[in-house]
Write a protein that holds these residues in place. Structure first.
Motif: not given
Length: 385
Positions: A146-163
């Motif tokens: 329900k919430r996805v925690i990203a441990i950095s801005k880099f990972i947040k952008n990765h999640i959005i871009e790839k998934y």
């Protein structure tokens, strides 16, 4: 711990379980333990489910319950058994939050949570690289929270871009550092001397340390090649980290060391139990990972300890280090760039090192305190309950 968050009044005390493969050393494990202790201190019920490991002692000291399940297994039959076991735990303990920190246990935990409409949270700890649809599908379980925690801005952008996950569902919560443990003023001379003697280091030699297990992507080879290009030999390089599962890479690295005539200057040290003292022994800390670090705990810990950190300019390290202000960034997988950075750091005078170190610790104190991570995570839990 003085939380700035007021507990929501409920008919019962909230219960949070975290699921992960094991509790050995690592960023995933460290984060799970830190949150487990924070949940416990808040007066909630805190449970960790894993295969166990050396970090269980911290849970035991805080009287946090640990339940042992084979959660590292990717065997479909074992994962189904884990689903049944987690379902029983969720039902019997009236669990409010299930927080998954790794893919294999996340699959079991997700369907167990769904069975009882329990809040499911995930933490995206890495890029989880994939080469085909099947691997991407396997990784995608970490986007089901329900919430996805990203441990950095880099990972947040990765999640959005790839998934293709909507940004509103993702919460950036960087890892936190315990500034009481990683405090240069609290490391005694006795601890430093004991570690120095254990590593058989001589006085007056500048120490370059690369902490991290001996996996190929951690960049040991790049550092060796960079050291080989230095014209000076007044240093000692220490590789600190477990070789378990990477024995062949160690043999390869020894070969590269010999080819660069560095056999007398580079040594391997297995797992270190006193990393604050290890940082204090070091003049320069290197993070040379050729794959991007999701966060880069070494870079932040080194800054907290007032050390000069030199890191690859990609991934989380590009966020946590302010280049030439709190550390030095070099071109990824480029031994020439790394060699120049090391040479520059070795030549720094005492006043310049002091200025850089103070700026680095102030930076970590303002952005990456453990308390910030704990408060942000508990706030997220409260919003879901």
């Amino acid at each position: 711990m003085d939380f700035l968050i007021r507990t929501i009044v409920l008919n019962k005390v909230p219960t949070v379980i975290q699921v992960l493969p094991a509790l050995n050393s690592g960023g995933v494990e460290r984060g799970a333990v830190d949150i487990a202790l924070a949940v416990k201190e808040l007066g909630w019920v805190s449970i960790v489910v894993s295969e166990g490991g050396i970090m269980m002692k911290e849970l035991e000291r805080a009287e946090v319950e640990h339940i042992e399940l084979p959660l590292s297994s990717k065997n479909p039959f074992t994962m189904h058994k884990n689903f049944n076991s987690l379902s029983s735990i969720i039902y019997d303990r009236k669990v409010d939050i299930v927080h998954a920190r790794s893919r294999a246990p996340a699959w079991s935990a997700y369907y167990a949570s769904k069975r009882f409409d329990t809040n499911f949270v995930t933490t995206f700890h890495g890029t989880y690289n994939y080469k085909d649809f099947i691997k991407k599908k396997y990784n995608s379980i970490m986007t089901k929270g329900k919430r996805v925690i990203a441990i950095s801005k880099f990972i947040k952008n990765h999640i959005i871009e790839k998934y293709g996950i909507e940004a509103e569902k993702i919460v950036k919560i960087p890892r936190g550092i315990d500034l009481n443990s990683f405090d240069p003023t609290k490391v005694s001379h006795e601890r430093i001397i004991q570690l120095s003697n254990s590593w058989r280091l001589s006085d007056g030699t500048q120490i370059i340390m690369l902490p991290g297990r001996l996996a190929r992507w951690k960049g040991h080879k790049v550092l060796i090649e960079a050291l080989g290009k230095l014209k000076r030999r007044d240093f000692r390089c220490i590789f600190v980290g477990s070789e378990l599962g990477n024995e062949n890479n160690k043999k390869y690295l020894i070969k590269i060391i010999r080819e660069n005539n560095l056999s007398e200057l580079v040594q391997f040290v297995n797992h270190c139990t006193d990393m604050p003292a290890a940082y204090m022994l070091s003049d320069i800390v290197v993070s040379a990972s050729t794959d991007p670090e999701a966060f880069g705990r070494v870079s932040v810990e080194a800054q907290a300890m007032n050390r000069i950190i030199i890191a690859s300019d990609h991934g989380g390290s590009s966020e946590t280090i302010m280049n030439k202000k709190t550390g030095i960034l070099f071109l990824n997988n480029n031994s020439d760039s790394l060699s120049k950075a090391i040479n520059s750091a070795l030549q720094m005078d005492i006043e310049s090192r002091k200025k850089l170190g103070e700026a680095a610790r102030n930076h970590v104190s303002s952005e990456y305190r453990l308390e910030y991570m704990q408060q942000s995570t508990i706030k997220l839990y409260q919003e879901l309950i």
